[in-house]
Design a protein around this motif. Structure first.
Motif, PDB file in Angstrom:
ATOM      1  N   UNK A 183       0.816  -1.215   0.000  1.00 11.50           N
ATOM      2  CA  UNK A 183       0.000   0.000   0.000  1.00 11.50           C
ATOM      3  C   UNK A 183       0.852   1.268   0.000  1.00 11.50           C
ATOM      4  N   UNK A 184       2.189   1.120   0.051  1.00 15.37           N
ATOM      5  CA  UNK A 184       3.056   2.269   0.217  1.00 15.37           C
ATOM      6  C   UNK A 184       2.975   3.284  -0.932  1.00 15.37           C
ATOM      7  N   UNK A 185       2.866   2.872  -2.207  1.00 18.53           N
ATOM      8  CA  UNK A 185       2.783   3.887  -3.263  1.00 18.53           C
ATOM      9  C   UNK A 185       1.634   4.867  -3.067  1.00 18.53           C
ATOM     10  N   UNK A 186       0.455   4.360  -2.715  1.00 21.44           N
ATOM     11  CA  UNK A 186      -0.679   5.249  -2.468  1.00 21.44           C
ATOM     12  C   UNK A 186      -0.464   6.114  -1.242  1.00 21.44           C
ATOM     13  N   UNK A 187       0.182   5.553  -0.227  1.00 23.09           N
ATOM     14  CA  UNK A 187       0.446   6.325   0.988  1.00 23.09           C
ATOM     15  C   UNK A 187       1.404   7.472   0.712  1.00 23.09           C
ATOM     16  N   UNK A 188       2.406   7.254  -0.138  1.00 25.50           N
ATOM     17  CA  UNK A 188       3.347   8.322  -0.484  1.00 25.50           C
ATOM     18  C   UNK A 188       2.629   9.433  -1.246  1.00 25.50           C
ATOM     19  N   UNK A 189       1.707   9.063  -2.126  1.00 23.36           N
ATOM     20  CA  UNK A 189       0.942  10.098  -2.825  1.00 23.36           C
ATOM     21  C   UNK A 189       0.124  10.930  -1.838  1.00 23.36           C
ATOM     22  N   UNK A 190      -0.434  10.266  -0.834  1.00 24.22           N
ATOM     23  CA  UNK A 190      -1.208  10.998   0.163  1.00 24.22           C
ATOM     24  C   UNK A 190      -0.303  11.885   1.013  1.00 24.22           C
ATOM     25  N   UNK A 191       0.903  11.414   1.314  1.00 28.65           N
ATOM     26  CA  UNK A 191       1.851  12.259   2.044  1.00 28.65           C
ATOM     27  C   UNK A 191       2.225  13.488   1.227  1.00 28.65           C
ATOM     28  N   UNK A 192       2.359  13.332  -0.075  1.00 31.11           N
ATOM     29  CA  UNK A 192       2.682  14.463  -0.944  1.00 31.11           C
ATOM     30  C   UNK A 192       1.560  15.496  -0.950  1.00 31.11           C
ATOM     31  N   UNK A 193       0.352  15.042  -0.721  1.00 35.37           N
ATOM     32  CA  UNK A 193      -0.775  15.972  -0.611  1.00 35.37           C
ATOM     33  C   UNK A 193      -0.882  16.535   0.798  1.00 35.37           C
ATOM     34  N   UNK A 194      -0.829  15.654   1.776  1.00 34.60           N
ATOM     35  CA  UNK A 194      -1.146  16.019   3.159  1.00 34.60           C
ATOM     36  C   UNK A 194      -0.026  16.820   3.826  1.00 34.60           C
ATOM     37  N   UNK A 195       1.211  16.402   3.632  1.00 35.96           N
ATOM     38  CA  UNK A 195       2.365  17.080   4.221  1.00 35.96           C
ATOM     39  C   UNK A 195       3.453  17.218   3.161  1.00 35.96           C
ATOM     40  N   UNK A 196       3.244  18.065   2.158  1.00 35.14           N
ATOM     41  CA  UNK A 196       4.184  18.148   1.036  1.00 35.14           C
ATOM     42  C   UNK A 196       5.514  18.754   1.452  1.00 35.14           C
ATOM     43  N   UNK A 197       6.594  18.397   0.759  1.00 31.41           N
ATOM     44  CA  UNK A 197       7.899  18.970   1.085  1.00 31.41           C
ATOM     45  C   UNK A 197       8.054  20.412   0.628  1.00 31.41           C
ATOM     46  N   UNK A 198       7.284  20.825  -0.385  1.00 31.14           N
ATOM     47  CA  UNK A 198       7.337  22.204  -0.884  1.00 31.14           C
ATOM     48  C   UNK A 198       5.978  22.849  -0.632  1.00 31.14           C
ATOM     49  N   UNK A 199       5.967  23.980   0.093  1.00 28.55           N
ATOM     50  CA  UNK A 199       4.709  24.629   0.449  1.00 28.55           C
ATOM     51  C   UNK A 199       4.376  25.828  -0.424  1.00 28.55           C
TER      52      UNK A 199
END
Length: 407
Positions: free
Chosen positions: A275-291
């Motif tokens: 499930x990690x690929x989908x979780x990484x996409x959600x992290x990119x939305x939820x807590x992105x590295x660039x604001x």
């Protein structure tokens, strides 16, 4: 508080740990003119439209007020292609992409999978029986910097120099008001020039002694767009080196922090790594590295949500606000690793969309797969952790965790 102070409050370090209430305020106020004359945009659909609008320039030299043009654009050194418009941007980007990925180098990123997994495992093995771990220093930083240095052909022994220059460059674009801003920018400019000169010298060595790395490929590439000049190569290599690890450090660290705060999601991904690929996409939305994208400039008067943004003013796109827009995402403040409709701004959008996204995704997926089993039973030593100063590249400076003592 008045909406024309939003940018000041967003960039205030006191709000770095949780800027999301300010982003909600921004969306409620719509396109907002700030006291310094800049315009803030935080709604998803407005940001998407502007990122695809050819009237929006990435070249700050198009600003009508020269005092708002960054020092790096005032004739003080080479500029990377992310700060240029087409056709210059398109030519330099295509040259940089040729040795990096499809269609010219389709297997380069996938070939790194084994190395990334091995480096991740080696790093977590160093945890040993430690009772306290700093996720940033012990894992999230050394992984991507090792990968990008190997990819470019930078000797690992030079990583400390790279880190020193990078820290000064990132600090120079810190938008937080404070003392000696000009001094900080001058120091950052010196660091940028030093890194560029270092990479230029390294590339010169590859002309006579090529290796299987991107610097060698860039030096010897004679494709349809021509070769990079030495100045262009210095700017491009500097961009690839910094962007190739700084954002991924934040992505991995934000991911670990988010999952430690959510034990159910932690266990779900620990037990179901597929499930990690989908979780990484959600992290990119939820807590992105660039604001934030602070360098946009309208080439003409542009109307956005019934607000006219004048030609030549600084335009700031708050990507992380768009990622939490309830008019685009259901329950946007909820972290949902199984989210399906997830067209986030984690890598931007439009012609400046980050072409390093496949590498960052792969690194984050493999990193989290490796680290979660090794930190099970650990807890945060402090929450929130200390954050880096930058409001643009947002992430913890340290993420210390300790072995839980209870049952």
């Amino acid at each position: 508080m008045p909406p024309d102070t939003l940018f000041q409050r967003i960039t205030d370090y006191a709000n770095r740990a949780d800027p999301y209430p300010l982003y909600a305020e921004l969306r409620e106020n719509g396109v907002t003119r700030q006291s310094d004359g800049s315009y803030l945009v935080g709604a998803y659909h407005d940001i998407a439209a502007l990122l695809h609008d050819p009237r929006i320039s990435s070249d700050s030299r198009n600003r009508t007020d020269p005092d708002t043009v960054p020092m790096i654009r005032r004739g003080n050194g080479p500029v990377a292609f992310i700060g240029l418009d087409d056709p210059e941007h398109d030519r330099l980007r295509r040259i940089a992409m040729r040795p990096f990925g499809p269609p010219h180098s389709p297997g380069r990123i996938d070939a790194l999978r084994t190395d990334i997994a091995r480096i991740s495992d080696e790093l977590v093995d160093t945890f040993g029986d430690k009772d306290v771990i700093d996720v940033v220093e012990d894992f999230a930083y050394p992984l991507p910097v090792t990968v990008i240095c190997r990819l470019l052909g930078v000797p690992h022994a030079d990583v400390p120099r790279i880190r020193g220059w990078t820290n000064e460059i990132i600090a120079s674009v810190d938008l937080t008001p404070g003392s000696d801003e000009e001094g900080r920018r001058a120091t950052g400019l010196e660091a940028r020039q030093a890194m560029g000169a270092y990479l230029g010298d390294l590339a010169d060595k590859r002309r006579d002694d090529p290796a299987d790395d991107m610097l060698s490929a860039l030096v010897h590439d004679s494709g349809p767009d021509g070769r990079l000049t030495r100045t262009e190569l210095m700017a491009t290599a500097t961009l690839l080196l910094i962007a190739g690890h700084e954002t991924t450090v934040n992505l991995i660290t934000n991911g670990v922090l988010t999952l430690l705060r959510r034990p159910a999601a932690f266990r779900q991904l620990r037990e179901n790594p597929e499930l990690m690929p989908g979780a990484v996409e959600e992290l990119l939305r939820y807590e992105p590295p660039v604001h934030l994208l602070p360098q946009r400039t309208p080439l003409a008067d542009v109307e956005v949500s019934d607000v006219t943004i004048p030609r030549g003013v600084p335009l700031i796109l708050v990507l992380a606000s768009g990622n939490r827009d309830p008019r685009r995402f259901d329950h946007p403040d909820r972290f949902d690793p199984a989210r399906q409709d997830n067209q986030h701004f984690g890598f931007g959008s439009g012609v400046h969309n980050c072409f390093g996204a496949p590498l960052a995704r792969l690194e984050a997926q493999l990193a989290l797969r490796a680290v979660l089993p090794r930190i099970e039973g650990f807890q945060l030593t402090e929450d929130p952790p200390p954050y880096r100063r930058s409001p643009i590249l947002r992430g913890p400076r340290h993420l210390r965790i300790e072995r839980a003592s209870g049952p």
